[in-house]
Design a protein around this motif. Structure first.
Motif, PDB file in Angstrom:
ATOM      1  N   LEU A   1      -2.476  45.501  -1.761  1.00  0.00           N
ATOM      2  CA  LEU A   1      -3.863  45.381  -2.191  1.00  0.00           C
ATOM      3  C   LEU A   1      -4.355  43.983  -1.871  1.00  0.00           C
ATOM      4  N   SER A   2      -5.635  43.873  -1.544  1.00  0.00           N
ATOM      5  CA  SER A   2      -6.168  42.547  -1.231  1.00  0.00           C
ATOM      6  C   SER A   2      -7.636  42.475  -1.602  1.00  0.00           C
ATOM      7  N   GLY A   3      -8.186  41.266  -1.445  1.00  0.00           N
ATOM      8  CA  GLY A   3      -9.595  41.067  -1.744  1.00  0.00           C
ATOM      9  C   GLY A   3      -9.895  41.312  -3.212  1.00  0.00           C
ATOM     10  N   PHE A   4     -11.003  42.022  -3.471  1.00  0.00           N
ATOM     11  CA  PHE A   4     -11.373  42.277  -4.865  1.00  0.00           C
ATOM     12  C   PHE A   4     -10.949  43.666  -5.330  1.00  0.00           C
ATOM     13  N   THR A   5      -9.968  44.253  -4.659  1.00  0.00           N
ATOM     14  CA  THR A   5      -9.418  45.548  -5.040  1.00  0.00           C
ATOM     15  C   THR A   5      -8.762  45.455  -6.411  1.00  0.00           C
ATOM     16  N   ALA A   6      -9.009  46.453  -7.244  1.00  0.00           N
ATOM     17  CA  ALA A   6      -8.381  46.492  -8.567  1.00  0.00           C
ATOM     18  C   ALA A   6      -6.875  46.695  -8.433  1.00  0.00           C
ATOM     19  N   THR A   7      -6.138  46.025  -9.292  1.00  0.00           N
ATOM     20  CA  THR A   7      -4.683  46.183  -9.349  1.00  0.00           C
ATOM     21  C   THR A   7      -4.329  47.008 -10.583  1.00  0.00           C
TER      22      THR A   7
ATOM     23  N   VAL B   1      -2.149  40.541  -2.175  1.00  0.00           N
ATOM     24  CA  VAL B   1      -2.314  39.304  -1.405  1.00  0.00           C
ATOM     25  C   VAL B   1      -3.805  39.066  -1.243  1.00  0.00           C
ATOM     26  N   LYS B   2      -4.209  37.819  -1.332  1.00  0.00           N
ATOM     27  CA  LYS B   2      -5.634  37.493  -1.210  1.00  0.00           C
ATOM     28  C   LYS B   2      -6.171  37.876   0.163  1.00  0.00           C
ATOM     29  N   ASP B   3      -5.473  37.442   1.210  1.00  0.00           N
ATOM     30  CA  ASP B   3      -5.856  37.750   2.589  1.00  0.00           C
ATOM     31  C   ASP B   3      -4.590  38.215   3.307  1.00  0.00           C
ATOM     32  N   PRO B   4      -4.556  39.440   3.807  1.00  0.00           N
ATOM     33  CA  PRO B   4      -3.314  39.988   4.376  1.00  0.00           C
ATOM     34  C   PRO B   4      -2.975  39.531   5.794  1.00  0.00           C
ATOM     35  N   ALA B   5      -3.704  38.603   6.372  1.00  0.00           N
ATOM     36  CA  ALA B   5      -3.469  38.209   7.771  1.00  0.00           C
ATOM     37  C   ALA B   5      -2.031  37.756   8.012  1.00  0.00           C
ATOM     38  N   ASP B   6      -1.506  36.884   7.178  1.00  0.00           N
ATOM     39  CA  ASP B   6      -0.129  36.398   7.377  1.00  0.00           C
ATOM     40  C   ASP B   6       0.877  37.538   7.257  1.00  0.00           C
TER      41      ASP B   6
END
Length: 138
Positions: free
Chosen positions: A15-21, A43-48
């Motif tokens: 999950l990333s961004g403002f997606t609910a966990t 993860v905040k930003d999944p690029a890595d």
């Protein structure tokens, strides 16, 4: 998406961004316990993470309308393992993540809107991808 992931026996949701966990009480109402059966991380930003997955041999695919689509039915068992990226309901997959993808997968649509709700699109895509994977495992 947790329930769909459980039904498809998905290895992990990222999950990333403002997606609910799963800590969000509203997610519990819709997931109906699947949040406890599907491994997940945030993860905040999944690029890595995408870069790491590619280095480990994972195919990276975005579920997104682009000028160069690949239809989900064209994915073969040889393209697994596969990470499927979904975007924001209104903005789609960000350009910096699309640039990291091997494919932009498209679901054929015949109406005028050319738009699915993200969770509906995920369900259609993931079940088709699972069938493709299973066909190669048989």
């Amino acid at each position: 998406m947790f329930r769909t992931s459980d039904a498809a026996w998905i290895g992990k949701l990222v999950l990333s961004g403002f997606t609910a966990t799963p800590e969000n009480p509203q997610l519990h109402r819709t997931a109906l316990g699947a949040q406890d059966t599907v491994p997940w991380t945030y993860v905040k930003d999944p690029a890595d993470l995408l870069i790491e997955l590619r280095a480990a041999g994972t195919t990276i695919a975005a579920l997104e309308l682009t000028d160069t689509p690949t239809y989900i039915a064209d994915i073969t068992p040889q393209q697994f393992p596969l990470a499927l990226i979904l975007g924001n309901e209104l903005k789609g997959v960000p350009d910096h993540l699309l640039a990291l993808c091997d494919y932009a997968l498209e679901i054929p649509q015949y109406g005028t809107k050319q738009s699915f709700n993200v969770s509906v699109a995920y369900g259609i895509a993931i079940m088709n991808l699972v069938e493709s994977f299973r066909a190669g495992s048989a």
